[in-house]
Every structure is written in C-alpha cells, then in structure tokens.
Design an enzyme around this catalytic site. Sequence first.
Site, PDB file in Angstrom:
ATOM      1  N   LYS A 156       0.843  -1.189   0.000  1.00 17.61           N
ATOM      2  CA  LYS A 156       0.000   0.000   0.000  1.00 17.61           C
ATOM      3  C   LYS A 156       0.882   1.243   0.000  1.00 17.61           C
ATOM      4  O   LYS A 156       1.760   1.401   0.858  1.00 17.61           O
ATOM      5  CB  LYS A 156      -0.901   0.013   1.247  1.00 17.61           C
ATOM      6  CG  LYS A 156      -1.978  -1.060   1.250  1.00 17.61           C
ATOM      7  CD  LYS A 156      -3.101  -0.754   0.274  1.00 17.61           C
ATOM      8  CE  LYS A 156      -4.265  -1.711   0.445  1.00 17.61           C
ATOM      9  NZ  LYS A 156      -5.383  -1.399  -0.468  1.00 17.61           N
ATOM     10  N   LYS A 201     -14.194  -7.555  -6.806  1.00 16.57           N
ATOM     11  CA  LYS A 201     -14.515  -7.639  -5.385  1.00 16.57           C
ATOM     12  C   LYS A 201     -16.020  -7.837  -5.254  1.00 16.57           C
ATOM     13  O   LYS A 201     -16.804  -7.101  -5.863  1.00 16.57           O
ATOM     14  CB  LYS A 201     -14.093  -6.378  -4.640  1.00 16.57           C
ATOM     15  CG  LYS A 201     -12.587  -6.163  -4.560  1.00 16.57           C
ATOM     16  CD  LYS A 201     -12.261  -4.870  -3.828  1.00 16.57           C
ATOM     17  CE  LYS A 201     -10.758  -4.647  -3.736  1.00 16.57           C
ATOM     18  NZ  LYS A 201     -10.434  -3.331  -3.116  1.00 16.57           N
TER      19      LYS A 201
END
Length: 321
Positions: free
Chosen positions: A151, A247
């Site tokens: 990230k 997702k």
Amino acid sequence: MRNLDIDVVELPLSRPFTISRGTRTSVTVVRVSIEQDGFIGLGECTPTPRYDETPESVVAQLEQIAQEIRAGLSREALQAHLPAGSARNVLDCALWRLESVMAQQSLWQSSDVQQPQSVITAETISLDTLEAMRASALDAYKRGALLLKIKLNGEQIVEKVAAIRSVAPDITLVIDANEAWSGLDLAALFDELTPYDITMIEQPLPAGKDEMLADFDHVIPVCADESCHVSGDIAGLKNRYEFINIKLDKCGGLTEALKMVATAQENQMRLMVGCMLGSSLAMEAALPIAAQSEIIDLDGPIWLAADSAPYLEFRHGQIWI
C-alpha cells in the site's frame, strides 16, 4: 416462507490498517442469515465509505427488500432488485449458500468451478514509514509469504519499494496506490520501478480521471479497482488497464462476479480478485473467483483480532481449501 436475520458486527483488527485514504483499527460488517425448510445460508459484506456506504445505509437497503426475500425472491431476480454493492452482495452470497446446501452441493459444485487444493493470496503491507514497511515485509517473508501487496501513497514510492524488495528478494510484489498518484509522471515512475520486478500496479489514478493511462506503454501492467465495479465496465477499460480487480462488495455478489470473469476473458483482460477487510465468511464466497484469477488478495481475515467461521486456513502464503 423464509426467515431473514440481519446483524451488524464490529470486528476489531489485530493491528492498524492504513492506506492512502486513512487508517482503521476495526471494521464493521453486516451479516445475514436466510433460513428455509431448516436449511441456512449465511452472507457477510463490508460497507465501504469510498462507495458512499455505511452499515446503516446497507441495513436500510436490506430492510427494504426483506419482505421479498422472505417470500422467496430468487438469486437471479435479486440482481434487478438491488444495485451493485454491499447490500446485494450479502444477500447474493447467502442465497448461493442456501441453494447449495439445499441441493446437497458445495459452493464449488454450485458455481461449476474446479476446486483447487490451495490458492496463493497476497499479504498486505500497510502504508507506514519506510522502516515499518520494510520490517513488516521481512516478517511476512520469514513466515512464508509468496505475494506481497504494498500500500502506497504519493510519497517515497521508489524508496519504499526498494526497501521491501531488499528484504523479500524472490517473491511476487504488487503495488496498490488507491488512486493516490495524481500529478505524478507515471511513465517515468513506472520506469523507475521496473528494476524491482513489480508484477502489477493497482489503481494509480482516481476512478473517472484515469484517461492518461492510455497515453503511454505500461512497462508494468495496471489493474482497475475503483474504476471497475461490474461486467458492464470492462470493455471500456481495455485501453487503460491490463487487469481488473473483482470484489464481491463492489459488484454485488458471486453472481455478478462470475459474469465479470466471463466478460474479462472475452475482452482479453487479466483477472485479480480482491476483498475488503472482513472474515473468512466473506472470503470463502470469493474463492470460486480466486480459482480463476492470476492475482489473489483475500487476506482480510489475517488482519482481524479474531476470525469467524468457516475459518479458512492461511498458511505459508496460501489459503488451504
């Protein structure tokens, strides 16, 4: 008639989880249970502020359709009754499980997907200082991680990647910018990152403001996450992205996710499956998509202080099925 129960559950995290948009120390999920003739189907979703969702808004959507669910609304009909998003996902997955158990089948059999013995999943390296991210990567590497998802925001990009690669020399690395790289010279940045053998970069620019991705050759493949929600989005992304990230909470459940797999394959787009923070109950529903994806990021449960049934086994960088 069916019985429908709706619960809101707060799940504390074992450690803070930070991305470019902020830090979380817990996650609130919504769970449903649908019972019919003694058979039960369970579902879990994670409302996401990025998509204008809250637990309260998701519960309100579920209550609006509760009468139809109790009266026997089918999974196929559900697709037209709720928009893509967490509320439809939690019901869709519960209905998949209900149908499966009533037919005495596994979710694999019901979805007509071959069940593997295991799948490699990413372990996320949360956004932090360079030193903390290097330490997290080293810890994951020593525990047998095979794929790390880094990230990042717009600061110390190359430096952090170099530090992580230095302690994890021979495993797969992917980067998730979470829309944070606006204003950067992406072509030059991709070139700078090339020596570190990055497999993919996820969503460098904000959704709807990613046109410049069509203006240069990608020496590192790029994946659409926030830019890709449902199967209808895919064809229009081909000139900007090589991958799409599916997702269940974005697309509204396994039903639409399977349609996205087929549409991506028709459009020669590569597949990733991802997740929001959540328990094994949410991750298990995504496994039929994981079995068809190149990159799998279903590590939500390993961030929880305590997981929930069906308690998937995360070991040596893999989910054992």
